[in-house]
Design a protein around this motif. Structure first.
Motif, mmCIF file in Angstrom:
data_model
loop_
_atom_site.group_PDB
_atom_site.id
_atom_site.type_symbol
_atom_site.label_atom_id
_atom_site.label_comp_id
_atom_site.label_asym_id
_atom_site.label_seq_id
_atom_site.Cartn_x
_atom_site.Cartn_y
_atom_site.Cartn_z
ATOM 1 N N LEU A 178 0.831 -1.207 0.000
ATOM 2 C CA LEU A 178 0.000 0.000 0.000
ATOM 3 C C LEU A 178 0.869 1.260 0.000
ATOM 4 C CD1 LEU A 178 -2.813 -1.005 2.535
ATOM 5 C CD2 LEU A 178 -3.001 -0.828 0.033
ATOM 6 N N LEU A 191 2.390 1.698 -3.393
ATOM 7 C CA LEU A 191 1.385 2.272 -4.293
ATOM 8 C C LEU A 191 1.308 3.785 -4.108
ATOM 9 C CD1 LEU A 191 -1.027 2.019 -6.286
ATOM 10 C CD2 LEU A 191 -2.460 1.621 -4.293
ATOM 11 N N VAL A 224 -3.169 4.819 -10.947
ATOM 12 C CA VAL A 224 -3.474 4.243 -9.624
ATOM 13 C C VAL A 224 -4.611 3.230 -9.760
ATOM 14 C CG1 VAL A 224 -4.392 4.753 -7.320
ATOM 15 C CG2 VAL A 224 -2.550 6.148 -8.278
ATOM 16 N N ALA A 225 -5.610 3.542 -10.555
ATOM 17 C CA ALA A 225 -6.705 2.589 -10.777
ATOM 18 C C ALA A 225 -6.169 1.300 -11.409
ATOM 19 C CB ALA A 225 -7.782 3.218 -11.666
ATOM 20 N N TRP A 226 -5.233 1.445 -12.344
ATOM 21 C CA TRP A 226 -4.622 0.268 -12.963
ATOM 22 C C TRP A 226 -3.862 -0.560 -11.932
ATOM 23 C CZ3 TRP A 226 -4.980 -2.974 -16.671
ATOM 24 C CH2 TRP A 226 -3.905 -3.783 -17.031
ATOM 25 N N TYR A 227 -3.069 0.107 -11.066
ATOM 26 C CA TYR A 227 -2.353 -0.602 -10.005
ATOM 27 C C TYR A 227 -3.342 -1.313 -9.088
ATOM 28 C CZ TYR A 227 2.041 1.912 -11.008
ATOM 29 O OH TYR A 227 3.171 2.409 -11.583
ATOM 30 N N LEU A 228 -4.398 -0.633 -8.700
ATOM 31 C CA LEU A 228 -5.395 -1.237 -7.816
ATOM 32 C C LEU A 228 -6.018 -2.473 -8.454
ATOM 33 C CD1 LEU A 228 -7.106 1.957 -6.357
ATOM 34 C CD2 LEU A 228 -5.674 0.319 -5.112
ATOM 35 N N LEU A 229 -6.290 -2.384 -9.745
ATOM 36 C CA LEU A 229 -6.853 -3.529 -10.459
ATOM 37 C C LEU A 229 -5.857 -4.693 -10.485
ATOM 38 C CD1 LEU A 229 -9.123 -4.743 -12.231
ATOM 39 C CD2 LEU A 229 -7.900 -3.796 -14.204
ATOM 40 N N CYS A 230 -4.611 -4.406 -10.869
ATOM 41 C CA CYS A 230 -3.595 -5.461 -10.980
ATOM 42 C C CYS A 230 -3.188 -6.037 -9.632
ATOM 43 C CB CYS A 230 -2.347 -4.919 -11.675
ATOM 44 S SG CYS A 230 -2.591 -4.479 -13.402
ATOM 45 N N TRP A 231 -2.987 -5.178 -8.645
ATOM 46 C CA TRP A 231 -2.443 -5.615 -7.361
ATOM 47 C C TRP A 231 -3.499 -6.153 -6.407
ATOM 48 C CZ3 TRP A 231 1.504 -1.332 -5.575
ATOM 49 C CH2 TRP A 231 2.505 -1.206 -6.537
ATOM 50 N N PHE A 232 -4.721 -5.639 -6.504
ATOM 51 C CA PHE A 232 -5.739 -6.012 -5.525
ATOM 52 C C PHE A 232 -7.029 -6.527 -6.161
ATOM 53 C CE2 PHE A 232 -3.100 -2.667 -3.608
ATOM 54 C CZ PHE A 232 -2.534 -3.409 -2.591
ATOM 55 N N GLY A 233 -7.509 -5.856 -7.192
ATOM 56 C CA GLY A 233 -8.780 -6.239 -7.812
ATOM 57 C C GLY A 233 -8.768 -7.647 -8.375
#
Length: 161
Positions: free
Chosen positions: A109, A112, A140-149
């Protein structure tokens, strides 16, 4: 064999499971550690460049925030190694794995946030455009998707209920 062991398909003791999870975690941390250390090292050099003195107050504040976040991310992602070293041989590996996992998650986190701030600073300095915030939000949305989503979706989708 206990019913829980049959459900997950593994015939391992709690200690064997902790050993396996520790090995998995350390492999994951190695990837993140390398990235955060390179980024943090780069960030530390910026203040010593001629361009730094020309930054406005907002950009300097973003830079300082980025360095502090990078330092915190580095600490959290190196933390599992220190934790392991200090508790090794104390017969508390399952608990150490749990704490190391939490540190790694916090480190991700913070990484990120560090990357978002670094991107914000670089785009502000490089473009001076009105679209900088939108670009950072998209990344950031892309990171959130790749790392968490995606991982959370896979966990939900493929975990037996």
């Amino acid at each position: 064999m206990d019913p829980a062991e049959r459900r997950d398909g593994r015939d391992e003791t709690e200690d064997e499971r902790a050993d396996r999870m520790w090995s998995d975690l350390i492999q994951e941390v190695r990837v993140a550690q390398t990235g955060v250390q390179i980024l943090f090292g780069f960030l530390l050099t910026v203040a010593f460049t001629p361009k730094y003195t020309t930054l406005n107050d907002t950009d300097q504040a973003v830079y300082i925030t980025t360095v502090v976040l990078g330092a915190c991310a580095t600490g959290a992602l190196i933390g599992p190694v220190s934790l392991h070293r200090l508790v090794s041989g104390r017969r508390i590996k399952p608990q150490a794995v749990a704490w190391a996992s939490r540190l790694t998650f916090v480190g991700l986190l913070l990484l990120l946030a560090t990357m978002a701030c670094a991107l914000l600073l670089i785009l502000r300095v490089a473009t001076h455009g009105d679209h900088v915030v939108q670009l950072v939000v998209a990344v950031v949305a892309w990171y959130l998707l790749c790392w968490f989503g995606l991982p959370l979706w896979a966990r939900y989708r493929y975990t037996s209920r």
